[in-house]
Design a protein around this motif. Structure first.
Motif, PDB file in Angstrom:
ATOM      1  N   THR A 172       0.850  -1.188   0.000  1.00 19.73           N
ATOM      2  CA  THR A 172       0.000   0.000   0.000  1.00 19.73           C
ATOM      3  C   THR A 172       0.884   1.236   0.000  1.00 19.73           C
ATOM      4  OG1 THR A 172      -1.814  -1.070   1.193  1.00 19.73           O
ATOM      5  CG2 THR A 172      -1.727   1.325   1.278  1.00 19.73           C
ATOM      6  N   GLU A 210      -8.023   3.877   2.557  1.00 22.97           N
ATOM      7  CA  GLU A 210      -7.360   3.037   1.569  1.00 22.97           C
ATOM      8  C   GLU A 210      -8.309   2.678   0.431  1.00 22.97           C
ATOM      9  OE1 GLU A 210      -5.074  -0.271   2.823  1.00 22.97           O
ATOM     10  OE2 GLU A 210      -3.848   0.891   4.215  1.00 22.97           O
ATOM     11  N   ASN A 261      -2.493  -1.416  -3.029  1.00 22.72           N
ATOM     12  CA  ASN A 261      -3.527  -0.422  -2.736  1.00 22.72           C
ATOM     13  C   ASN A 261      -2.935   0.980  -2.659  1.00 22.72           C
ATOM     14  OD1 ASN A 261      -5.547  -2.478  -2.390  1.00 22.72           O
ATOM     15  ND2 ASN A 261      -4.713  -2.860  -0.339  1.00 22.72           N
TER      16      ASN A 261
END
Length: 328
Positions: A187, A236, A245
């Motif tokens: 992420t 997110e 992500n």
């Protein structure tokens, strides 16, 4: 003891997440944080292992379930693995995370994992070596990116890459960041630049509203994800075409503070109810001189002084001179 299991303020916010700074020293010179490098205001006197253990026990008794170790740069402490182990072995603590610039990660990651590290955040404000060097004062991008791949290969549960949005440095690199998570289970969290006591002119020149990027994400088909109960402030987003992500931390967004679930303790043992509060509350004299119950009761009393929100929109950043003081 049931009352002590719920650390809740006057606005019904429950605090299950502690950001614990273990040093304010840093070996990078990021232009948005320490452009002139680290400068000590006296002889370092950071919390000892025994004090950290007492502190973590009290927070755990109050319902803290996640601890993030921050700096400055936490890996500058040679006993970092010991600190991770103390946190992980404290009953009640479910997740131990680390935020680091990654410069020592390839050498030390096994000791961190053996100590119980669950989650890892690294920082790369640019994926272009020359821009990374310009922002941080260090030619270490390769080491950071190698550290991410190493962490993934060794099974770290969650690996994230932090990037502070800077209009004249990385705002034009968004596609490169997106490409990075195309096939990686990482992420990337874009953090809106925050004004602090010493960066007014830089802030005015570089600040990008996180909502600008949020609009782009939604237009490109990114879908909001559900937040974990003990997660930080990031929103997110996931996309069916990407393995990784994208996260957004937008402190200037409406109602940002409503879901606050985290408290901060500095490397010298001061409780900060907000990153941008004027006051801090010294816990250190009590850690080794009072029982865990007594410190926990003190935390319950102190958290009632937490305000509804920060005053960043008014240009008020409290006592935070720079982000290295508390690790953001």
């Amino acid at each position: 003891m049931e009352r002590l299991m719920r650390l809740t303020d006057n606005f019904k916010r429950r605090f299950t997440y502690l950001r614990l700074s273990i040093t304010d020293q840093c070996n990078f010179r990021c232009n948005y944080c320490l452009p002139d490098g680290y400068c000590s205001e006296g002889k370092p006197d950071f919390l000892t292992l025994a004090e950290i253990e007492a502190l973590v026990k009290a927070f755990a008794q109050c319902g803290t379930r996640k601890i993030r170790l921050t700096g400055g740069e936490p890996s500058l402490r040679k006993d970092l693995a010991d600190i991770i182990a103390i946190c992980k072995n404290t009953p009640g603590i479910e997740t131990v995370a680390l935020t680091t610039n990654g410069y020592k990660l390839s050498k030390e990651i096994d000791s961190y994992i053996d100590a119980g590290l669950d989650n890892l955040n690294l920082s790369a404000d640019s994926l272009r070596p020359e821009t990374f060097h310009l922002i941080t004062g260090q030619d270490k991008l390769r080491e950071v990116l190698n550290g991410i791949d190493l962490a993934i290969s060794k099974g770290i549960k969650t690996v994230k890459l932090n990037a502070v949005l800077l209009r004249q440095y990385n705002w034009q690199e968004l596609n490169q960041f997106f490409s990075y998570v195309k096939d990686r289970p990482v992420t990337i969290r874009f953090i809106e630049l925050m004004q602090t006591g010493d960066n007014h002119d830089f802030f005015e020149a570089q600040h990008v509203r996180g909502t600008e990027l949020q609009t782009q994400l939604l237009e490109q088909g990114w879908i909001p994800k559900l937040r974990d109960a003990h997660a930080g402030p990031a929103l997110e987003y996931a996309h069916s075409d990407f393995v990784g992500n994208i996260g957004l931390i937008m402190p200037y967004s409406k109602d940002f503070c409503n879901s606050c679930n985290r408290l901060r303790v500095s490397s010298s043992g001061k409780l900060h109810l907000c990153l941008f509060a004027d006051d801090n509350l010294d816990l250190r004299p009590h850690l080794l001189n009072e029982s865990t119950d007594a410190v926990a009761q003190r935390l319950h009393h102190l958290v009632q002084h937490k305000l509804a929100g920060h005053q960043l929109e008014q240009g008020i950043s409290g006592s935070t001179k720079h982000l290295a003081m508390l690790g953001g």
